[in-house]
Design a protein around this motif. Structure first.
Motif, PDB file in Angstrom:
ATOM      1  N   ASP A 306     -27.892 -11.656 -13.132  1.00  0.00           N
ATOM      2  CA  ASP A 306     -26.953 -11.132 -12.019  1.00  0.00           C
ATOM      3  C   ASP A 306     -25.488 -11.911 -12.090  1.00  0.00           C
ATOM      4  OD1 ASP A 306     -29.622  -9.984  -9.619  1.00  0.00           O
ATOM      5  OD2 ASP A 306     -28.935  -9.231 -11.635  1.00  0.00           O
ATOM      6  N   VAL A 307     -24.336 -11.555 -12.115  1.00  0.00           N
ATOM      7  CA  VAL A 307     -23.152 -12.053 -12.144  1.00  0.00           C
ATOM      8  C   VAL A 307     -22.486 -11.697 -10.984  1.00  0.00           C
ATOM      9  CG1 VAL A 307     -21.318 -12.914 -13.640  1.00  0.00           C
ATOM     10  CG2 VAL A 307     -23.305 -12.486 -14.541  1.00  0.00           C
ATOM     11  N   ALA A 308     -21.530 -12.754 -10.109  1.00  0.00           N
ATOM     12  CA  ALA A 308     -20.794 -12.192  -9.187  1.00  0.00           C
ATOM     13  C   ALA A 308     -19.487 -11.588  -9.767  1.00  0.00           C
ATOM     14  CB  ALA A 308     -20.299 -13.116  -8.361  1.00  0.00           C
ATOM     15  N   ILE A 309     -19.346 -10.314  -8.878  1.00  0.00           N
ATOM     16  CA  ILE A 309     -17.820  -9.524  -9.235  1.00  0.00           C
ATOM     17  C   ILE A 309     -16.834  -9.858  -8.277  1.00  0.00           C
ATOM     18  CG2 ILE A 309     -16.747  -7.437  -9.575  1.00  0.00           C
ATOM     19  CD1 ILE A 309     -19.592  -6.307 -10.498  1.00  0.00           C
ATOM     20  N   ARG A 310     -15.776 -10.560  -8.722  1.00  0.00           N
ATOM     21  CA  ARG A 310     -14.602 -10.904  -7.504  1.00  0.00           C
ATOM     22  C   ARG A 310     -13.636  -9.855  -7.426  1.00  0.00           C
ATOM     23  NH1 ARG A 310     -14.121 -16.120  -5.701  1.00  0.00           N
ATOM     24  NH2 ARG A 310     -15.570 -17.620  -6.434  1.00  0.00           N
ATOM     25  N   LEU A 311     -13.255  -9.394  -6.234  1.00  0.00           N
ATOM     26  CA  LEU A 311     -11.953  -8.614  -6.123  1.00  0.00           C
ATOM     27  C   LEU A 311     -11.285  -9.063  -4.976  1.00  0.00           C
ATOM     28  CD1 LEU A 311     -14.103  -4.920  -5.994  1.00  0.00           C
ATOM     29  CD2 LEU A 311     -12.477  -6.028  -7.929  1.00  0.00           C
ATOM     30  N   GLY A 312     -10.119  -9.299  -5.141  1.00  0.00           N
ATOM     31  CA  GLY A 312      -9.185  -9.663  -3.955  1.00  0.00           C
ATOM     32  C   GLY A 312      -9.568 -11.152  -3.783  1.00  0.00           C
ATOM     33  N   GLY A 313     -10.087 -12.035  -4.771  1.00  0.00           N
ATOM     34  CA  GLY A 313     -10.651 -13.506  -4.660  1.00  0.00           C
ATOM     35  C   GLY A 313     -11.674 -13.903  -3.919  1.00  0.00           C
ATOM     36  N   GLU A 314     -12.337 -12.585  -3.629  1.00  0.00           N
ATOM     37  CA  GLU A 314     -13.878 -12.776  -2.932  1.00  0.00           C
ATOM     38  C   GLU A 314     -14.750 -12.178  -3.601  1.00  0.00           C
ATOM     39  OE1 GLU A 314     -12.184 -12.651   1.691  1.00  0.00           O
ATOM     40  OE2 GLU A 314     -13.465 -11.207   1.078  1.00  0.00           O
ATOM     41  N   GLN A 335     -24.668 -15.857 -20.580  1.00  0.00           N
ATOM     42  CA  GLN A 335     -24.176 -16.054 -19.209  1.00  0.00           C
ATOM     43  C   GLN A 335     -22.504 -16.015 -19.258  1.00  0.00           C
ATOM     44  OE1 GLN A 335     -26.393 -18.748 -16.655  1.00  0.00           O
ATOM     45  NE2 GLN A 335     -27.550 -18.981 -18.013  1.00  0.00           N
ATOM     46  N   VAL A 336     -22.059 -16.756 -20.236  1.00  0.00           N
ATOM     47  CA  VAL A 336     -20.521 -17.054 -20.279  1.00  0.00           C
ATOM     48  C   VAL A 336     -20.051 -15.402 -20.591  1.00  0.00           C
ATOM     49  CG1 VAL A 336     -18.643 -17.845 -21.395  1.00  0.00           C
ATOM     50  CG2 VAL A 336     -20.487 -19.270 -20.971  1.00  0.00           C
ATOM     51  N   PHE A 337     -20.622 -14.704 -21.513  1.00  0.00           N
ATOM     52  CA  PHE A 337     -20.230 -13.314 -21.903  1.00  0.00           C
ATOM     53  C   PHE A 337     -20.333 -12.423 -20.705  1.00  0.00           C
ATOM     54  CE2 PHE A 337     -19.556  -9.640 -24.523  1.00  0.00           C
ATOM     55  CZ  PHE A 337     -20.748  -8.575 -23.947  1.00  0.00           C
ATOM     56  N   SER A 338     -21.591 -12.522 -19.844  1.00  0.00           N
ATOM     57  CA  SER A 338     -21.574 -11.681 -18.696  1.00  0.00           C
ATOM     58  C   SER A 338     -20.690 -11.986 -17.438  1.00  0.00           C
ATOM     59  CB  SER A 338     -22.906 -12.189 -18.007  1.00  0.00           C
ATOM     60  OG  SER A 338     -23.978 -11.933 -18.966  1.00  0.00           O
ATOM     61  N   SER A 339     -20.036 -13.353 -17.676  1.00  0.00           N
ATOM     62  CA  SER A 339     -18.959 -13.446 -16.521  1.00  0.00           C
ATOM     63  C   SER A 339     -17.731 -12.882 -17.145  1.00  0.00           C
ATOM     64  CB  SER A 339     -18.760 -15.020 -16.400  1.00  0.00           C
ATOM     65  OG  SER A 339     -20.125 -15.650 -16.029  1.00  0.00           O
ATOM     66  N   SER A 340     -17.497 -13.127 -18.527  1.00  0.00           N
ATOM     67  CA  SER A 340     -16.263 -12.171 -18.862  1.00  0.00           C
ATOM     68  C   SER A 340     -16.235 -10.883 -18.535  1.00  0.00           C
ATOM     69  CB  SER A 340     -16.149 -12.487 -20.384  1.00  0.00           C
ATOM     70  OG  SER A 340     -15.927 -13.810 -20.699  1.00  0.00           O
ATOM     71  N   ILE A 341     -17.407 -10.316 -18.899  1.00  0.00           N
ATOM     72  CA  ILE A 341     -17.582  -8.690 -18.587  1.00  0.00           C
ATOM     73  C   ILE A 341     -17.335  -8.531 -17.098  1.00  0.00           C
ATOM     74  CG2 ILE A 341     -19.324  -6.746 -18.468  1.00  0.00           C
ATOM     75  CD1 ILE A 341     -18.281  -7.605 -21.359  1.00  0.00           C
ATOM     76  N   ALA A 342     -17.837  -9.440 -16.215  1.00  0.00           N
ATOM     77  CA  ALA A 342     -17.749  -9.101 -14.805  1.00  0.00           C
ATOM     78  C   ALA A 342     -16.243  -9.218 -14.560  1.00  0.00           C
ATOM     79  CB  ALA A 342     -18.359 -10.225 -13.994  1.00  0.00           C
ATOM     80  N   VAL A 345     -15.009  -5.788 -15.373  1.00  0.00           N
ATOM     81  CA  VAL A 345     -15.033  -4.825 -14.303  1.00  0.00           C
ATOM     82  C   VAL A 345     -14.202  -4.679 -13.145  1.00  0.00           C
ATOM     83  CG1 VAL A 345     -16.982  -4.002 -12.633  1.00  0.00           C
ATOM     84  CG2 VAL A 345     -17.490  -4.448 -15.201  1.00  0.00           C
ATOM     85  N   ALA A 346     -13.760  -6.114 -12.669  1.00  0.00           N
ATOM     86  CA  ALA A 346     -13.076  -6.307 -11.713  1.00  0.00           C
ATOM     87  C   ALA A 346     -11.540  -5.672 -11.947  1.00  0.00           C
ATOM     88  CB  ALA A 346     -12.973  -7.686 -11.334  1.00  0.00           C
ATOM     89  N   LEU A 347     -11.237  -6.044 -13.045  1.00  0.00           N
ATOM     90  CA  LEU A 347      -9.706  -5.631 -13.658  1.00  0.00           C
ATOM     91  C   LEU A 347      -9.861  -4.207 -13.352  1.00  0.00           C
ATOM     92  CD1 LEU A 347      -6.910  -6.725 -14.260  1.00  0.00           C
ATOM     93  CD2 LEU A 347      -7.794  -6.272 -16.800  1.00  0.00           C
ATOM     94  N   ALA A 348     -10.776  -3.303 -13.917  1.00  0.00           N
ATOM     95  CA  ALA A 348     -10.598  -1.935 -14.073  1.00  0.00           C
ATOM     96  C   ALA A 348     -10.801  -1.341 -12.509  1.00  0.00           C
ATOM     97  CB  ALA A 348     -12.258  -1.450 -14.786  1.00  0.00           C
ATOM     98  N   ILE A 349     -11.640  -1.983 -11.782  1.00  0.00           N
ATOM     99  CA  ILE A 349     -11.831  -1.468 -10.442  1.00  0.00           C
ATOM    100  C   ILE A 349     -10.284  -1.794  -9.446  1.00  0.00           C
ATOM    101  CG2 ILE A 349     -12.871  -1.573  -8.307  1.00  0.00           C
ATOM    102  CD1 ILE A 349     -15.217  -2.494  -9.838  1.00  0.00           C
TER     103      ILE A 349
END
Length: 888
Positions: A306-314, A335-342, A345-349
C-alpha cells in the motif's frame, strides 16, 4: 646363529646420557664345509641423520595433507587415464564419496555418465593444450544443483612430459544465483521505466475512470498482481472507501465496502507515518493484521503493498496492490515504482478535479461573459496545471532518472541497450518540451530580446532545411525551396529568431506529412526606403486541419485533434511561440488548410537593408612590392602550427631569407623541440591539438635553462579581443599577430623582439573596391608573385573547405558543442588566407557561441549564412585559379 640372513634391520640404541642413535644391520651366517654355522658377518651403519630427514619429510607431508584437507576448495590429481591419485577431504564432502572408492578409479566409476563425461572432456582439453585452463562444471547432489569453477593444470616430469593433471575446484553456486537475480532485476527495472514513460504520456482529456482503470491494468500486468485498487479516506479520516478496484484475471473492475478505522488502528497510523506498507505476510504483519478477518482472508489475499496518494499536499488515500496465493516479498525497486504510480494517479485526479471545476464555473456565466471568462480561465488553469504538473511530475521523473542510473552501472544486453537508448530519446523530448515552456514564459513575461545583425535569408532557410534531411529521407518526402532572387543577401534582422520560427513551421510540416512534398517559398512584397517586406510560406501535403479547428491551433498546449499528440507527439507550443515571435517583430502568422490535402503557413516580416561595406576585389589587386630589410644575423625560428595551410604560408614568407624554420604540429612537439634546440623566436598558434599555445608557453617559461625559458614568443591567432590579448600576456607571450597576417607586420614584430636592428615602417597595402567574397592579395603579396604557390594554396582550400563545412554541419545536427567549436576553428583557419572577412566573423561567432548549450539557435543562424557564403565562393575561386594557370 640360526643360519638366517637379514638385511637393513633398523634398531634404536639409547646410551646412558639419553643420546638416541639409529643403526641399520645387515648380517649373514658363516658356515664350515659341513654347512654348520660357525659364526656371522655383519655390517652396521649409522642412519640417524637419514631417519631425522625422513621424520621431517613425514611431518611436512602430513602438514601438506592437512592443508589440502582443510582447504575450502576441492583439490585432486589424476593420471593420464583419468584415475585419481589424490583427493582432499573437501572433495569427499562435495562428491559424497570416500577416498578409498575414488583413488585408482575414474569419474565414470562413481558419478553418473552425464556428470562424468564433461569432466573427462575437460581433462582431455588440458592434456591437449598443455597448460592450465578454467572450466565451469556442474554437479547435482540430492536434487541440489551446484556450480563450480575448476582450474586444471598438467603435471609434468623433469623432461616436460605430461604424466597427469591437478585440479582445484571452488563452488560458485550462490554467486551464479546472484548474477541471475541481477539479470532479473535489470529486466524488471527496464519494464518499470517503460511503464512510467507510457503512463506519463497518457492523454490529458481521457475520462478519469478510464484513465485510472488503464493505470491499474498496466500495473497489474507489470507487477503480476491479481488485485489493484485506489482507496480514499473520508473527510474525517475515520473510513477508507474504494474508488476503483481492478481484477487482473477478469480484466474488470469491482466494487468494495468501506473499511472503518479502529480506535488503535496500526494500519492507518503506519500509512500516515511511513507512506508505504510492504506486508509480505499480510495476515500476521502488525500493520495489516487488523484487516485479516474482515477483508484479507475472505478474498484470499496473502501479501499487500500500500502506497500513500497525496492530493493538495496531504495524504488523501492509498494505492493498493493485493497478491493472492503464496506469500510474496516486495522489492525496493517495486516500492519506488509504486510511489511513482501513486504520483501519476494524483496528477490524473487533480487534473480531473480542475477540469470539472472549470466546467462548473463556465456554466454559471452568460453567453458573452462565458466566452471571455472561458478564454482567460483556460489560460490561467493551464498555467496552474503546468505549475502543478511541474511539481508532481518530479516523483516519476526522479524514478526514471534513478532507474536509468542504476541501469548504467550494470551489464546490459544489446536489447537492453536499445531500451535505455529509447529512454534517453524520451528524456531528450522532455527537454525540448521544457525549452518550449521556458520560451513561452519569456515571451509572455515580455523578456524576449531581438538581436539584429546582418543575415542572409536564403542561407538561413537552406540551413534549417538541411537539419531535416535525415527525417525527410526516412519518410521518402521532398522539400522544395523557391527563393525570390530580388531579396538581397545583406539584410538586418535576428537570424536566431528567424531560424526558430522556420524550425517550428518546417518541423510541423515534416511531422504531419506522410507522403508528397513540402515547399518553402519566399517573396519580396515591397520596398520602402531601406526596408524590405518579405513573405515566407511553408506548404505541405499533410493531414490538414478542419476549418473549425484553425483558430484553436495557436492556443497553448493545443493541437487540432484529440489524438494528434498521441500519434505525432509534441506539446502544442510550437505555433504559439512562433506566432508570438512574429507578432513581436511586427508581422503576422496566417494558416490555410484543408483536411487530407495539406496546409500553408505564411508570415510577413520587415527587414532593413544592411549598410554598404567595402569589398575585396576578385580581380588581381595592385600590389606594392616591399623590400625586406637586411638583418644582422640569420634567425632560427620555431613555428608551432597544426594547419598545413598556415605552415606553408610561414615557410613561404622566409623562403628567400637566410632564416631557418622548424615545424611543430602541436604544443607538446613545440616543448620537446625547445628542449633540444636553441631558437631566436617562436611563432605559436593559440589553438592546437594535445596542448594549445597558451599551455605550451607556460611550460616553456617554466624551463630551468634561462635562455630557453626567455625566448620571445609571438601568438598567432585569428581573433583577439581585449580579454584574449590580456590572457596571452599573462601566459607569457610577448606579442600577437592576427590571421591573415601582414607580411611586413610579421617581420617587423620578429625583428623587434629579436633586437635585429630593424627600423619599423608602415604598411599601406591597398585593397580594391568591389565584391566582398574573397581576395588573393594576401597570398600574392606573401609569396611575392609566386603564382604556382598561390594556385597550390587555393587548391588546398578548395579541397578542405567543403569537407570541414560538412563536418561542422554534422556536429550542429548532433548538438555536439565540443565538435562544433573544433570544426568552426579549423574552418576559420582554412578560409583566412583568401580574406573571406564575413566568413571569418561567422566562424568566430559560432566558435564563441558553442561554449553555451543555449545558443544553438544562434549557431544555426550563423551557419546558414556561413554555408551560403562558402558555397558561393568555391566556384569563383576555382575559375580564378584556372585563369591564373592559363595566364602563367
Amino acid at each position: 646363529m640360526q643360519g638366517e640372513e637379514f638385511n637393513n634391520q633398523e634398531l634404536l640404541l639409547k646410551t646412558g646420557d639419553n643420546v638416541v642413535t639409529y643403526i641399520s644391520i645387515t648380517a649373514r651366517p658363516l658356515k664350515d664345509r659341513k654347512d654348520l654355522v660357525i659364526g656371522a658377518v655383519a655390517v652396521v651403519r649409522d642412519i640417524t641423520q637419514r631417519k631425522q630427514i625422513q621424520v621431517e619429510l613425514d611431518i611436512a607431508r602430513q602438514q601438506l595433507q592437512d592443508i589440502m584437507d582443510y582447504s575450502t576448495a576441492s583439490i585432486f590429481a589424476k593420471d593420464l587415464d583419468g584415475r585419481y591419485i589424490f583427493v582432499n577431504k573437501n572433495f569427499e564432502y562435495i562428491y559424497k564419496v570416500k577416498k578409498v572408492k575414488v583413488i585408482g578409479h575414474t569419474d565414470f566409476e562413481f558419478l553418473p555418465r552425464e556428470e562424468a563425461l564433461p569432466l573427462y572432456e575437460n581433462d582431455q582439453e588440458v592434456f591437449r593444450v598443455g597448460h592450465d585452463l578454467a572450466f565451469e562444471e556442474k554437479l547435482d547432489r540430492d536434487g541440489y544443483p551446484q556450480t563450480f569453477i575448476t582450474i586444471k593444470y598438467p603435471l609434468k616430469d623433469n623432461d616436460g612430459k605430461i604424466y597427469g593433471l591437478c585440479g582445484i575446484s571452488t563452488e560458485i553456486t550462490e554467486r551464479k544465483a546472484a548474477e541471475e537475480a541481477d539479470k532479473e532485476r535489470v529486466a524488471q527495472m527496464v519494464k518499470f521505466q517503460e511503464t512510467l514513460l507510457n503512463l506519463t504520456s497518457m492523454e490529458i482529456d481521457l475520462p478519469l475512470d478510464d484513465k485510472l482503470k488503464a493505470i491499474l491494468a498496466k500495473c497489474a500486468e507489470v507487477i503480476d498482481v491479481e488485485r489493484c485498487g485506489i482507496w480514499f479516506f473520508t473527510k474525517n479520516k475515520e473510513e477508507i472507501y474504494p474508488k476503483i478496484i481492478y481484477r487482473k484475471s477478469e480484466n474488470d473492475t469491482v466494487s468494495g465496502k468501506p473499511i472503518k478505522k479502529t480506535p488503535d488502528s496500526r494500519y492507518f497510523k503506519a500509512l500516515e507515518n511511513f507512506h508505504t506498507i510492504d506486508a509480505h505476510d499480510a495476515l500476521n504483519d502488525p500493520r495489516t493484521a487488523e484487516l485479516a478477518d474482515g477483508y484479507l482472508i475472505p478474498l484470499g489475499i496473502t501479501s499487500t503493498l500500500d502506497v500513500a496518494i497525496r492530493l493538495g499536499g496531504e495524504i488523501s488515500g492509498m494505492l493498493c496492490f493485493e497478491h493472492i496465493g503464496n506469500k510474496r516479498s516486495w522489492s525496493y525497486e517495486l516500492q519506488v515504482f509504486s510511489s511513482s504510480i501513486a504520483g501519476i494517479v494524483a496528477l490524473a485526479i487533480e487534473n480531473f478535479e480542475r477540469l470539472k471545476a472549470e466546467k462548473e464555473l463556465h456554466e454559471l456565466n452568460n453567453e458573452l461573459a462565458k466566452a471571455k471568462t472561458a478564454a482567460e480561465q483556460s489560460n490561467a488553469a493551464k498555467d496552474v496545471f503546468l505549475a502543478s504538473m511541474s511539481h508532481e511530475i518530479r516523483t516519476p521523473l526522479n524514478a526514471i532518472i534513478g532507474f536509468q542510473q542504476l541501469l548504467k552501472e550494470t551489464d546490459l544486453s544489446e536489447e537492453q541497450h536499445e531500451i535505455v537508448s529509447s529512454i534517453d530519446f524520451a528524456g531528450r523530448n522532455l527537454l525540448v518540451i521544457i525549452n518550449d515552456i521556458l520560451d513561452l514564459s519569456k515571451i509572455e513575461a515580455g523578456k524576449v530580446e531581438f538581436l539584429e545583425s546582418e543575415i542572409n535569408v536564403a542561407g538561413i532557410i537552406r540551413s534549417v532545411i538541411e537539419l531535416f534531411e535525415q527525417k525527410v529521407k526516412e519518410k521518402n518526402l521532398k522539400i522544395i525551396f523557391y527563393h525570390d532572387p530580388t531579396i538581397p543577401p545583406g539584410l538586418m534582422g535576428d537570424g536566431a529568431r528567424l531560424s526558430q520560427i522556420l524550425l517550428n513551421l518546417i518541423g510541423n510540416a515534416v511531422k504531419f506529412t506522410e507522403k508528397g512534398e513540402i515547399k518553402v517559398i519566399t517573396h519580396l512584397l515591397d520596398v520602402k526606403g531601406d526596408y524590405f517586406s518579405c513573405l515566407f510560406e511553408v506548404e505541405d501535403t499533410g493531414i490538414g486541419i478542419p476549418k473549425e479547428k484553425l483558430v484553436r491551433i495557436f492556443e497553448r498546449f493545443t493541437q487540432a485533434e484529440a489524438d494528434t499528440t498521441r500519434r505525432y507527439g509534441g506539446t502544442g507550443l510550437g505555433l504559439t511561440i512562433s506566432r508570438h515571435l512574429i507578432e513581436l517583430q511586427g508581422g503576422t502568422l496566417i494558416v490555410k488548410s484543408e483536411p487530407g490535402k495539406g496546409s500553408v503557413f505564411s508570415f510577413k516580416l520587415k527587414f532593413k537593408k544592411a549598410a554598404d561595406k567595402d569589398g575585396i576585389a576578385l580581380a588581381t589587386p595592385e600590389r606594392r612590392i616591399k623590400s625586406i630589410p637586411e638583418v644582422v644575423k640569420p634567425l632560427k625560428i620555431l613555428l608551432a602550427e597544426d594547419t598545413i595551410l598556415n605552415q606553408n604560408l610561414i615557410l613561404k614568407v622566409f623562403q628567400k631569407t637566410k632564416h631557418s624554420v622548424d615545424i611543430a604540429n602541436n604544443g607538446v612537439e613545440a616543448i620537446e623541440k625547445v628542449k633540444l634546440n636553441n631558437y631566436d623566436i617562436i611563432l605559436m598558434d593559440v589553438q592546437m591539438p594535445l596542448m594549445d599555445g597558451c599551455q605550451a608557453t607556460e611550460e616553456i617559461r617554466k624551463l630551468k635553462d634561462p635562455v630557453k625559458s626567455k625566448v620571445p614568443i609571438v601568438a598567432l591567432t585569428a581573433f583577439v579581443s581585449k580579454s584574449e590579448e590580456e590572457r596571452y600576456r599573462r601566459k607569457g607571450m610577448d606579442a600577437y599577430i592576427t590571421k591573415p597576417f601582414d607580411k611586413e607586420n610579421l617581420l617587423e614584430t620578429i625583428y623587434r623582439l629579436t633586437d635585429s636592428g630593424f627600423i619599423s615602417f608602415n604598411s599601406n597595402s591597398s585593397m580594391d573596391k568591389g565584391s566582398d567574397l574573397f581576395s588573393l592579395s594576401f597570398l600574392e603579396e606573401t609569396s611575392e608573385g609566386d603564382t604556382e604557390f598561390v594556385i597550390k594554396m587555393v587548391n588546398l582550400i578548395l579541397d578542405e573547405a567543403p569537407d570541414r563545412l560538412d563536418k561542422l554541419k554534422e556536429a550542429i545536427q548532433e548538438r555536439d558543442y565540443a565538435a562544433i567549436k573544433t570544426h568552426a576553428h579549423k574552418l576559420k583557419n582554412i578560409i583566412i588566407p583568401v580574406q573571406m572577412e564575413r566568413a571569418k566573423e561567422l566562424t568566430t561567432a559560432i566558435e564563441e557561441n558553442s561554449r553555451n548549450a543555449g545558443n544553438m539557435q544562434i549557431i544555426v543562424s550563423h551557419f546558414a549564412e556561413l554555408s551560403e557564403i562558402i558555397k558561393s565562393v568555391l566556384e569563383p575561386l576555382r575559375k580564378r585559379i584556372e585563369l591564373m594557370k592559363h595566364n602563367s
